[in-house]
Scaffold this active site. Sequence first.
Site, PDB file in Angstrom:
ATOM      1  N   LYS A  42       1.061  -1.604  -0.426  1.00 21.70           N
ATOM      2  CA  LYS A  42      -0.189   0.417  -0.283  1.00 21.70           C
ATOM      3  C   LYS A  42       1.468   0.962   0.121  1.00 21.70           C
ATOM      4  O   LYS A  42       2.201   1.656   0.788  1.00 21.70           O
ATOM      5  CB  LYS A  42      -0.616  -0.182   1.726  1.00 21.70           C
ATOM      6  N   SER A  70      -9.757   2.000   2.666  1.00 27.26           N
ATOM      7  CA  SER A  70      -8.961   2.733   2.018  1.00 27.26           C
ATOM      8  C   SER A  70      -7.261   1.431   1.889  1.00 27.26           C
ATOM      9  O   SER A  70      -7.343   2.368   0.113  1.00 27.26           O
ATOM     10  CB  SER A  70      -8.303   3.531   2.870  1.00 27.26           C
ATOM     11  N   SER A  79     -10.018  -0.079   7.204  1.00 25.40           N
ATOM     12  CA  SER A  79      -9.192   0.192   6.112  1.00 25.40           C
ATOM     13  C   SER A  79      -8.701  -1.644   5.297  1.00 25.40           C
ATOM     14  O   SER A  79      -8.283  -1.306   3.416  1.00 25.40           O
ATOM     15  CB  SER A  79      -8.564   1.131   5.727  1.00 25.40           C
TER      16      SER A  79
HETATM   17  N1  GLN Z   1     -12.742   4.266   6.192  1.00 20.85           N
HETATM   18  C1  GLN Z   1     -12.677   4.343   6.926  1.00 20.85           C
HETATM   19  C2  GLN Z   1     -11.924   6.451   7.058  1.00 20.85           C
HETATM   20  O1  GLN Z   1     -12.401   6.924   6.812  1.00 20.85           O
HETATM   21  C3  GLN Z   1     -11.698   3.757   7.498  1.00 20.85           C
HETATM   22  C4  GLN Z   1      -9.721   4.146   7.117  1.00 20.85           C
HETATM   23  C5  GLN Z   1      -9.133   3.579   7.397  1.00 20.85           C
HETATM   24  O2  GLN Z   1      -9.156   2.407   8.171  1.00 20.85           O
HETATM   25  N2  GLN Z   1      -7.566   4.035   6.963  1.00 20.85           N
HETATM   26  O3  GLN Z   1     -11.425   7.128   8.332  1.00 20.85           O
END
Ligand code: GLN
Length: 446
Positions: free
Chosen positions: A52, A127, A151
């Site tokens: 990532k 994400s 994410s």
């Molecule tokens: N969707 C969540 C956010 O926008 C989680 C993101 C993540 O786990 N990095 O914060």
Amino acid sequence: TLTDETLAAIHAHDDVDAFLALNDDAAKAQAKALDEAGTFASPLAGLPIAIKDNIVTKGLTTTASSKILGNFVPPYDATVIEKLNAAGAINVGKTNLDEFAMGSSTENSAFKVTKNAWDHTKVPGGSSGGSAAAVASGLVPAALGSDTGGSIRQPAAFNGIFGFKPTYGRVSRWGLIAFSSSLDQIGTLTRTVKDSALVLNVIAGHDDKDATTAEQPVPDFTAKIGQSIKGMKIALPTEYLGEGVDPQVADQIRKAADQLRSLGATVDEVSLPHTKYAVPTYYIIASSEASSNLQRFDGIRYGFRAEDVKNLKDVYVRSRSEGFGPEVKRRIMLGTFSLSAGFYDAYFKKAAQVRTLITNDFAKVFENYDLIIGPTTPTTAFTIGEKVTDPLTMYMNDILTIPANLAGLPAASVPAGFVDGMPVGLHMIGKHFDEQTIYQVAAAFE
Ligand code: GLN
């Protein structure tokens, strides 16, 4: 070599637009050196892995999918990268994400829209959407992601693969571009349960460079894979099948519970009463920490600097205004507000208190149970563009994954059937530092 073939396949067939940068030369050189040494002692030797793009890689652009880091080439490797290199795993490239890991669909990337591996009109989740789509479309067998509120698990569920977030403190965050330091954790996206355990064996452990890593001994995470789950006590919280969860998704989860029963486990309904506060609690804590962590992007130290600036204030204001995308700015404003004098007690402090209540809910259930299950997400993958203009609906996507981050618990998403041709994820939450039980049950279910 496998590395050459993998890179050629990505160049020719990255139909899901998972990758931001490929590591062609370094990966090939590493594979060649490994070949010549002729030693394949580690199970990861020669394994192509995708990373990532919020995990720093020496000499290879690391952007966090943000314009503000668009030209950032790190001078060092994250601890997890050092460990993977030492084990002979081969980083073939960097995957797309929501900018600074803020989002649930990978649509917040400044660079490209990644597609779901099963249906290119749908989001891959986020994400870590690039990592999930890369694995699910068969380009790589494994990828690293990061999970702050879901994410890793949510994109794993949306793409029908195995996603694993270890216990907070299990894996070093040194070199993970910080979003919310008390919630962020690096983990894996793989096709099989065992591959995840093999990667975790390599990346887990205390790190002097990350004071939040635990001194806890690192077991062999594959050790319980293959063992029977007879007699295992599993809890299914009522709140996880309640309002907002698609009834067809809930059906798949009930079927999964029956399958676990048929393997000899008991599955009982329990209650986690503070679940309904998890999303607001998370957005206050995560945004507050983000507003502080993102102060370092000032147009001076790293990456993007606005052009034709007149004075120092102009450097800061214009570089940040032009460098950050809308979702990142929204979080910075939300976080700065929650932390400001006069509002701190009402928001940040309150959220920290509710976080303790949520953690205590779990502790109570774990007095009598080995594992908690439920759906990973309320619905299957949604259509690209459907939620971009509605941040609150987007935030609700993480309602089922966020509680494990708030409590620091290990959790995974395991493929568990389909609704209208799209994959459903079964969520498993374990006790602190008991990743092994998740692997054991996930493998039995696989
Ligand atoms: N969707 C969540 C956010 O926008 C989680 C993101 C993540 O786990 N990095 O914060």
